[in-house]
Design a protein around this motif. Structure first.
Motif, short mmCIF file in Angstrom:
data_model
loop_
_atom_site.label_atom_id
_atom_site.label_comp_id
_atom_site.label_asym_id
_atom_site.label_seq_id
_atom_site.Cartn_x
_atom_site.Cartn_y
_atom_site.Cartn_z
N ASN A 158 39.97 56.21 -8.83
CA ASN A 158 38.63 56.58 -9.30
C ASN A 158 38.30 58.01 -8.87
O ASN A 158 37.64 58.75 -9.61
N GLU A 162 37.51 61.34 -11.43
CA GLU A 162 36.40 62.27 -11.32
C GLU A 162 36.89 63.71 -11.11
O GLU A 162 36.26 64.66 -11.57
N SER A 165 37.62 66.85 -13.89
CA SER A 165 36.70 67.89 -14.34
C SER A 165 36.99 69.23 -13.68
O SER A 165 36.55 70.28 -14.17
N GLY A 213 37.93 59.50 -18.06
CA GLY A 213 36.98 60.05 -17.09
C GLY A 213 36.99 61.55 -17.12
O GLY A 213 37.79 62.19 -17.81
#
Length: 363
Positions: A158, A162, A165, A213
């Motif tokens: 997870n 993230e 980006s 994501g």
């Protein structure tokens, strides 16, 4: 003690299949614990295990002895019919952790009894035909399923999702699985005993998860497109056994997605590398590396990738415990399921496309 404790538990649970992933991996001292459905359920304060079922007498005996320490009134069954006959109303959560070739038959029987939630081990089924039948019946009986694609719940993956980006435009994804298990053998299809399905499920699913994501990626990503089998290696002595495959695919996030699955390695390896225009991520079993772009110390006027020292390794990922907590949060209306039946079917469809191309090559 059990009746007293149950007053303070919100949900009851039963485990169908008390073998490795259902129970015994919870005793592996090298694995991050909890590492089995049993141990993950036991560590959740909202759940009480009230029953277990397994056709393997030894597995069931070991399971029952352990569970009685926590619930002296728990019941144990060596066949599914007796389990279903005993309960007028099934426990709230039913974990199905049987072998892949029994997923369809067991899941359909459980669906008919309408528990609040089914936790189904990956892969959903042996093929998309069986998977779609499970979906049809889950809709008919209005029973949700959580698929145990465990890496979706792990804190390290997870975090990587993230971090996307920060690495700019995603240029290349390399996903690799190494083991000694055959990649594919037609005669093992009816049991699911080949790594394309068994562990390839994890590989494909986590790539889909990671590419869903990041700031530049929409929540509703498209699936993999233009899936192409690039190369295939057969066993030297048994040509019908596929030992290595290379597959290329793309989607709206990345035009260069590569899967390499080896069944000729003397070790088990699992890793994902994501290369971006501003950085790089490498994550997998024992791997947690993040790189960022900085002015180069090697060449004037250039930039290089250097380890991002602000990133600290996540020692406790909580992959199994977080999955069970997601089940509880879902039942309480606090969250959506993070690994749905549709996620599982999407992965299964991709694996089936790869398998069909292998068969077309004459396997």
């Amino acid at each position: 003690m059990s009746k007293y404790n149950l007053l303070y538990k919100k949900y009851t649970a039963a485990i169908i299949g008390t073998g490795r992933i259902g129970f015994s991996l919870g005793f592996d001292k090298k694995r991050e614990q909890p590492a089995s459905h049993t141990m993950a359920l036991l560590t959740n304060n909202s759940i009480e295990i009230v029953a277990g079922c397994d056709t393997n007498e030894e597995n069931l005996n070991n399971f029952s002895k352990y569970i009685k320490k926590y619930n002296e009134n728990a019941r144990f069954f060596n066949n599914l019919s007796d389990f279903l006959d005993f309960f007028t109303e099934l426990p709230d959560i039913i974990v199905i952790a049987v072998n892949e070739d029994s997923h369809l038959s067991v899941t359909l029987k459980i669906l008919e009894r309408r528990p609040k939630l089914i936790i189904l081990e990956k892969p959903v089924a042996l093929n998309t035909t069986e998977g779609n039948l499970i979906k049809q019946k889950s809709q008919e009986f209005d029973v949700p399923l959580l698929i145990n694609h465990e890496r979706r719940f792990a804190l390290d993956y997870n975090f990587a999702r993230e971090y996307l980006s920060k690495i700019g435009k995603i240029l290349t994804v390399n996903a690799r699985l190494d083991s000694g298990l055959r990649v594919y053998l037609k005669e093992k299809e009816d049991k699911g005993e080949y790594s394309l399905l068994h562990d390839g499920t994890h590989l494909v699913d986590i790539v889909l998860f990671l590419l869903g994501g990041g700031v530049q990626v929409s929540e509703k990503h498209d699936s993999l497109q233009d899936i192409k089998l690039i190369s295939l290696t057969r066993d030297d002595e048994k040509p019908q056994v596929v030992r290595n495959i290379n597959v290329h695919a793309c989607n709206s996030v990345c035009n260069d997605i590569n899967f390499n699955i080896s069944g000729q390695s003397k070790y088990f390896g699992f890793e994902i590398e994501i290369i971006g225009s501003l950085g790089r991520i490498k994550i997998g079993n024992g791997i947690f590396d993040f790189y960022k772009r900085e002015e180069s110390s090697l060449y004037t006027g250039f930039y290089s990738l250097v380890p991002d020292k602000s990133v600290k390794k996540i020692k406790k990922t909580g992959y199994f415990a977080n999955m069970v907590q997601n089940a509880v949060d879902f039942l309480e209306g606090k969250a959506q399921l993070k690994s749905t039946l549709d996620n599982g079917l999407e992965t299964l469809a991709i694996l089936e496309e790869i398998k069909n191309q292998i068969i077309t090559c004459g396997v």
